[in-house]
Design a protein around this motif. Structure first.
Motif, PDB file in Angstrom:
ATOM      1  N   HIS A 169       0.821  -1.212   0.000  1.00 34.85           N
ATOM      2  CA  HIS A 169       0.000   0.000   0.000  1.00 34.85           C
ATOM      3  C   HIS A 169       0.857   1.265   0.000  1.00 34.85           C
ATOM      4  CE1 HIS A 169      -3.561  -2.489   1.753  1.00 34.85           C
ATOM      5  NE2 HIS A 169      -3.490  -2.561   0.448  1.00 34.85           N
ATOM      6  N   SER A 170       1.942   1.260   0.786  1.00 36.55           N
ATOM      7  CA  SER A 170       2.797   2.463   0.835  1.00 36.55           C
ATOM      8  C   SER A 170       3.425   2.743  -0.521  1.00 36.55           C
ATOM      9  CB  SER A 170       3.940   2.300   1.839  1.00 36.55           C
ATOM     10  OG  SER A 170       3.450   2.007   3.105  1.00 36.55           O
ATOM     11  N   MET A 171       3.828   1.708  -1.208  1.00 36.94           N
ATOM     12  CA  MET A 171       4.569   1.923  -2.455  1.00 36.94           C
ATOM     13  C   MET A 171       3.674   1.982  -3.674  1.00 36.94           C
ATOM     14  SD  MET A 171       7.947  -0.348  -1.847  1.00 36.94           S
ATOM     15  CE  MET A 171       8.490  -0.564  -0.164  1.00 36.94           C
ATOM     16  N   SER A 172       2.394   1.610  -3.516  1.00 43.48           N
ATOM     17  CA  SER A 172       1.539   1.533  -4.708  1.00 43.48           C
ATOM     18  C   SER A 172       1.376   2.897  -5.368  1.00 43.48           C
ATOM     19  CB  SER A 172       0.172   0.939  -4.352  1.00 43.48           C
ATOM     20  OG  SER A 172      -0.496   1.832  -3.496  1.00 43.48           O
ATOM     21  N   HIS A 173       1.519   3.950  -4.580  1.00 42.92           N
ATOM     22  CA  HIS A 173       1.406   5.285  -5.169  1.00 42.92           C
ATOM     23  C   HIS A 173       2.437   5.479  -6.296  1.00 42.92           C
ATOM     24  CE1 HIS A 173       0.623   9.542  -5.444  1.00 42.92           C
ATOM     25  NE2 HIS A 173       1.914   9.777  -5.322  1.00 42.92           N
ATOM     26  N   TYR A 174       3.634   4.942  -6.096  1.00 45.06           N
ATOM     27  CA  TYR A 174       4.688   5.118  -7.108  1.00 45.06           C
ATOM     28  C   TYR A 174       4.368   4.360  -8.395  1.00 45.06           C
ATOM     29  CZ  TYR A 174       7.566   7.150  -3.447  1.00 45.06           C
ATOM     30  OH  TYR A 174       8.057   7.965  -2.467  1.00 45.06           O
ATOM     31  N   ASN A 175       3.584   3.297  -8.255  1.00 46.59           N
ATOM     32  CA  ASN A 175       3.225   2.493  -9.419  1.00 46.59           C
ATOM     33  C   ASN A 175       2.377   3.282 -10.417  1.00 46.59           C
ATOM     34  OD1 ASN A 175       2.921   0.081 -10.975  1.00 46.59           O
ATOM     35  ND2 ASN A 175       0.926  -0.256 -10.031  1.00 46.59           N
ATOM     36  N   LYS A 176       1.760   4.386  -9.957  1.00 45.38           N
ATOM     37  CA  LYS A 176       0.968   5.193 -10.886  1.00 45.38           C
ATOM     38  C   LYS A 176       1.867   5.934 -11.873  1.00 45.38           C
ATOM     39  CE  LYS A 176      -2.202   6.330  -7.138  1.00 45.38           C
ATOM     40  NZ  LYS A 176      -2.524   7.465  -6.253  1.00 45.38           N
ATOM     41  N   TYR A 177       3.115   6.151 -11.494  1.00 42.59           N
ATOM     42  CA  TYR A 177       3.973   7.018 -12.307  1.00 42.59           C
ATOM     43  C   TYR A 177       5.231   6.321 -12.839  1.00 42.59           C
ATOM     44  CZ  TYR A 177       1.012  10.397 -10.011  1.00 42.59           C
ATOM     45  OH  TYR A 177      -0.086  11.067  -9.542  1.00 42.59           O
ATOM     46  N   PHE A 178       5.726   5.321 -12.092  1.00 44.98           N
ATOM     47  CA  PHE A 178       7.033   4.766 -12.453  1.00 44.98           C
ATOM     48  C   PHE A 178       6.893   3.319 -12.922  1.00 44.98           C
ATOM     49  CE2 PHE A 178       7.845   8.145  -9.393  1.00 44.98           C
ATOM     50  CZ  PHE A 178       8.816   8.879 -10.056  1.00 44.98           C
ATOM     51  N   ASP A 179       7.855   2.883 -13.713  1.00 48.20           N
ATOM     52  CA  ASP A 179       7.808   1.531 -14.293  1.00 48.20           C
ATOM     53  C   ASP A 179       8.401   0.485 -13.347  1.00 48.20           C
ATOM     54  OD1 ASP A 179       6.713   2.305 -16.825  1.00 48.20           O
ATOM     55  OD2 ASP A 179       8.656   3.218 -17.284  1.00 48.20           O
ATOM     56  N   GLY A 180       8.023  -0.760 -13.589  1.00 51.01           N
ATOM     57  CA  GLY A 180       8.674  -1.880 -12.901  1.00 51.01           C
ATOM     58  C   GLY A 180       8.063  -2.254 -11.563  1.00 51.01           C
ATOM     59  N   LEU A 181       6.946  -1.599 -11.198  1.00 52.21           N
ATOM     60  CA  LEU A 181       6.357  -1.856  -9.875  1.00 52.21           C
ATOM     61  C   LEU A 181       5.038  -2.629  -9.963  1.00 52.21           C
ATOM     62  CD1 LEU A 181       7.049   1.744  -8.656  1.00 52.21           C
ATOM     63  CD2 LEU A 181       7.827  -0.237  -7.364  1.00 52.21           C
ATOM     64  N   HIS A 182       4.735  -3.141 -11.130  1.00 47.10           N
ATOM     65  CA  HIS A 182       3.371  -3.618 -11.376  1.00 47.10           C
ATOM     66  C   HIS A 182       3.126  -5.097 -11.090  1.00 47.10           C
ATOM     67  CE1 HIS A 182       4.984  -5.392 -15.053  1.00 47.10           C
ATOM     68  NE2 HIS A 182       5.682  -4.300 -15.145  1.00 47.10           N
ATOM     69  N   SER A 183       4.183  -5.895 -10.930  1.00 46.66           N
ATOM     70  CA  SER A 183       3.963  -7.347 -10.843  1.00 46.66           C
ATOM     71  C   SER A 183       4.871  -8.012  -9.825  1.00 46.66           C
ATOM     72  CB  SER A 183       4.222  -7.998 -12.209  1.00 46.66           C
ATOM     73  OG  SER A 183       3.238  -7.686 -13.120  1.00 46.66           O
ATOM     74  N   ALA A 184       4.997  -7.411  -8.655  1.00 44.23           N
ATOM     75  CA  ALA A 184       6.021  -7.896  -7.725  1.00 44.23           C
ATOM     76  C   ALA A 184       5.918  -9.397  -7.404  1.00 44.23           C
ATOM     77  CB  ALA A 184       6.021  -7.056  -6.456  1.00 44.23           C
ATOM     78  N   PRO A 185       4.766  -9.930  -7.025  1.00 42.68           N
ATOM     79  CA  PRO A 185       4.747 -11.361  -6.660  1.00 42.68           C
ATOM     80  C   PRO A 185       5.056 -12.274  -7.846  1.00 42.68           C
ATOM     81  CG  PRO A 185       2.725 -10.237  -5.952  1.00 42.68           C
ATOM     82  CD  PRO A 185       3.465  -9.295  -6.840  1.00 42.68           C
ATOM     83  N   HIS A 186       4.526 -11.906  -9.019  1.00 45.76           N
ATOM     84  CA  HIS A 186       4.803 -12.685 -10.230  1.00 45.76           C
ATOM     85  C   HIS A 186       6.312 -12.686 -10.521  1.00 45.76           C
ATOM     86  CE1 HIS A 186       3.746 -14.083 -14.368  1.00 45.76           C
ATOM     87  NE2 HIS A 186       4.864 -13.448 -14.673  1.00 45.76           N
ATOM     88  N   MET A 187       6.904 -11.507 -10.461  1.00 49.36           N
ATOM     89  CA  MET A 187       8.344 -11.404 -10.737  1.00 49.36           C
ATOM     90  C   MET A 187       9.156 -12.169  -9.693  1.00 49.36           C
ATOM     91  SD  MET A 187       8.841  -7.465 -11.878  1.00 49.36           S
ATOM     92  CE  MET A 187       7.940  -6.735 -13.254  1.00 49.36           C
ATOM     93  N   HIS A 188       8.722 -12.065  -8.448  1.00 45.79           N
ATOM     94  CA  HIS A 188       9.479 -12.721  -7.374  1.00 45.79           C
ATOM     95  C   HIS A 188       9.637 -14.221  -7.635  1.00 45.79           C
ATOM     96  CE1 HIS A 188      11.132 -12.858  -3.318  1.00 45.79           C
ATOM     97  NE2 HIS A 188      10.430 -13.949  -3.091  1.00 45.79           N
ATOM     98  N   ASP A 189       8.621 -14.817  -8.216  1.00 46.44           N
ATOM     99  CA  ASP A 189       8.676 -16.254  -8.477  1.00 46.44           C
ATOM    100  C   ASP A 189       9.461 -16.617  -9.732  1.00 46.44           C
ATOM    101  OD1 ASP A 189       7.225 -16.889  -6.260  1.00 46.44           O
ATOM    102  OD2 ASP A 189       5.294 -16.963  -7.289  1.00 46.44           O
ATOM    103  N   ARG A 190       9.788 -15.654 -10.571  1.00 44.50           N
ATOM    104  CA  ARG A 190      10.369 -16.001 -11.865  1.00 44.50           C
ATOM    105  C   ARG A 190      11.707 -15.347 -12.199  1.00 44.50           C
ATOM    106  NH1 ARG A 190       5.360 -16.733 -16.112  1.00 44.50           N
ATOM    107  NH2 ARG A 190       4.057 -17.952 -14.712  1.00 44.50           N
ATOM    108  N   VAL A 191      11.893 -14.093 -11.817  1.00 43.88           N
ATOM    109  CA  VAL A 191      13.028 -13.317 -12.334  1.00 43.88           C
ATOM    110  C   VAL A 191      14.349 -13.799 -11.737  1.00 43.88           C
ATOM    111  CG1 VAL A 191      14.023 -11.002 -12.505  1.00 43.88           C
ATOM    112  CG2 VAL A 191      11.557 -11.328 -12.747  1.00 43.88           C
TER     113      VAL A 191
END
Lengths: 505, 119
Positions: free
Chosen positions: A148-170
């Protein structure tokens, strides 16, 4: 005649009723069958009542306390969003630290919630069971409030949109993911040694404090407020970590070598994971808090030294290879940043060469090593980038079988030569980056041969396709926006537009 | 030491050679050239001649480095799986002793990397 109403319970009595009073010994089934996991690791417990509750908190008080904190936190998060708080940060490069945190660390809070829920069921002693259950809820709260604290940044900046998905794969997120997978698949006592003691007690100040003070220094009030809100929880978690160690050591002297081995293992795994924090401190914060070297000296050498001096009376020694880790503090941030600089076309955050003043700061903080080993390389990379030839490494790297980090760390006494270790198991070779990781492999090879190494998985064809863009799509990256060099990125363009606008105004 | 566990603990390794479609994993490291942050990993057919490795594979990995064109391949020293090694250019990787997950390291005398920094 009506019975006289009893007086309210005293604090001590109430506490006892709401914790110990909730447990019982089973009679229809053998206790060993009901709690099958708490003795197979070899830890001998004679008296579960010997557990000293590190924090005398009952569930009803816990709810009340947490909900107060929650109200305050969400008020700040709302006002941050309403007042466009993202405009107050020092520079858009800072947001890359948040991207790393949200994809690499926040999912660990969720993993911790799962781990503590599990061990909160598995101990036959009521004291540790209640403590673990509360911590499980804390961890769930932390992952939620961080998102919730960081979701505000997701409105403007890239790379914040899929954290759990990325965590399992990247590929690089397999470093923190495999750390926790290793802990959660161990027995309950090893889990607590790894997460509550090695991580939360010994190393937390090197993770949490740098991120939160980094946020404060760089104008990110949303994350700072989350940090404050989590602080009292963290204090409780640290206390649990120390209590579990003392409990095991006091119960039976045969526990000592087992606990020592776990400390050695989890200290080393922890320092490997902290390489990500090291590079964040030295490279990713536009306004620096302190160097990684300084943080290590204060939080590990001094604070950790005092802790292990205290534990010496139980026959516990400082973690094996602590001396190597201390030498690494001089190099590890530069080497880790270089790994990400090489492969930032395959990362969900940007990298860059620090500006001249930032390089000067690094020269000053690392006077005997930075100019000799790292500055010429960074200046060369900068020149290449400015000439339109931004360097990327086109071949996938060799990974360590245990920590899963690309084998970019050198021999600390010979910082221009990569450190290589290898073990043989059932006719196959297993490569590790250090003696610390090799020891871990050699003790439990049957566990680590199952490691899901991202590079090998890509070559086996399990990650979306044979070409790098296929793999990155499978990671859910927006190509050309989430990845690549910071200079020229959409993040940078947007930030520069805002700054130009502000000047006009 | 076996894993302390609640039951039988036997699992397949994830990186068995059979999983790589006829290739075997090969690791390379150009020593003292840390512009490339870590050794490279590639799946290669074991029947590939060593000469093809030098002429076709290594340039794809390393030719972005200004030193790469300067390498005198006759002077290069090699180790394979940490043992001194003299490759036979005409023979296959397998006949040169490469197995699954072998590590090839090579040193290029006289080339010290960017500004002599071993990068």
């Amino acid at each position: 005649m009506a019975e006289k109403r009893k007086k309210k319970l005293g604090i001590k009595q109430r506490y006892s009723m709401l914790t110990r009073g909730l447990g019982w010994d089973t009679t229809y089934q053998d206790m060993d069958k009901v709690f099958p996991y708490d003795n197979y690791e070899g830890i001998i417990i004679h008296d579960w009542e010997g557990w000293e509750d590190p924090f005398r908190l009952t569930m009803d008080a816990y709810w009340k306390f947490q909900s107060e904190k929650e109200k305050k936190l969400y008020a700040v998060i709302d006002s941050f969003a309403q007042n466009n708080g993202h405009l107050g940060i020092t520079d858009a490069r800072y947001v890359n630290a948040l991207k790393l945190f949200l994809t690499g660390v926040s999912p660990l809070e969720y993993q911790a919630a799962r781990g503590f829920t599990h061990v909160g069921r598995q101990f036959r002693g009521v004291g540790p069971r209640v403590a673990c259950q509360m911590q499980a809820i804390d961890e769930l709260r932390h992952v939620q409030t961080q998102i919730h604290s960081m979701s505000h940044y997701n409105k403007y900046f890239d790379g914040l949109h899929s954290a759990p998905h990325m965590h399992d794969r990247v590929w690089y997120l397999s470093v923190p993911k495999s750390f926790f997978d290793d802990a959660r698949t161990a027995g309950p006592f090893e889990f607590l040694t790894s997460i509550s003691f090695a991580f939360e007690y010994v190393l937390t100040n090197l993770l949490f404090v740098p991120f939160m003070s980094g946020a404060a220094f760089n104008g990110d009030m949303a994350t700072v407020t989350f940090g404050f809100s989590a602080q009292s929880d963290e204090a409780r978690h640290m206390t649990l970590g120390l209590e579990v160690i003392k409990f095991m050591l006091e119960q039976d002297e045969r526990n000592i070598p087992i606990v020592q081995r776990w400390m050695d293992k989890w200290f080393w795994r922890g320092t490997r994971m902290l390489a990500l924090v090291a590079m964040m401190m030295d490279y990713m914060l536009p306004k620096r808090v302190m160097s990684w070297r300084e943080a290590w000296d204060i939080y590990f050498t001094e604070a950790g030294g005092a802790l292990f001096a205290d534990l010496a009376r139980y026959g516990i020694k400082p973690p094996k290879y602590a001396d190597i880790a201390t030498k690494e503090a001089e190099h590890i941030s530069h080497q880790a940043w270089h790994i990400f600089y090489n492969y930032t076309h395959a990362a969900a955050f940007h990298t860059w060469v620090p500006g001249k003043e930032e390089l000067d700061w690094l020269s000053e903080k690392y006077p005997t090593t930075f100019d000799k080993y790292y500055r010429p390389r960074l200046e060369y990379l900068d020149k290449e980038e400015k000439a339109g030839r931004r360097f990327y490494n086109d071949t996938l790297p060799m990974l360590c079988q245990v920590c899963q980090i690309p084998m970019g760390f050198t021999d600390m006494d010979d910082p221009t030569t990569i450190s290589f270790e290898v073990s043989e198991y059932n006719g196959d070779k297993y490569h590790t980056c250090s003696l610390g990781c090799k020891d871990i492999f050699d003790y439990e090879p049957a566990k680590y041969v199952q490691a899901w190494l991202p590079v090998h998985q890509i070559y086996q064809g399990n990650c979306g396709g044979a070409e790098v863009p296929d793999v990155l799509k499978w990671y859910n990256f927006n190509l050309g926006a989430d990845n690549l060099e910071y200079n020229g990125s959409p993040d940078q363009k947007l930030w520069d537009e805002w700054q130009a606008h502000r000047k006009k105004a | 030491m076996s894993v302390a566990s609640i039951g039988k603990y036997e699992f397949e390794p994830l990186d068995k050679v059979e999983n790589f479609h006829g290739n075997q994993l090969t690791y390379f490291n150009w020593e003292q050239h840390l512009l490339f942050c870590a050794p490279a990993c590639l799946p290669l057919p074991p029947e590939m001649p060593f000469a093809a490795l030098v002429q076709e594979v290594l340039p794809g990995v390393y030719n972005k480095h200004p030193d790469f064109q300067e390498i005198n391949w006759d002077e290069v020293t090699w180790t394979l799986d940490q043992e001194d090694f003299t490759p036979d250019m005409g023979k296959s990787l397998a006949d040169n002793g490469f197995g699954h997950k072998s590590l090839l390291r090579f040193w290029t005398p006289g080339l010290d990397g960017i500004e002599g920094s071993h990068s």
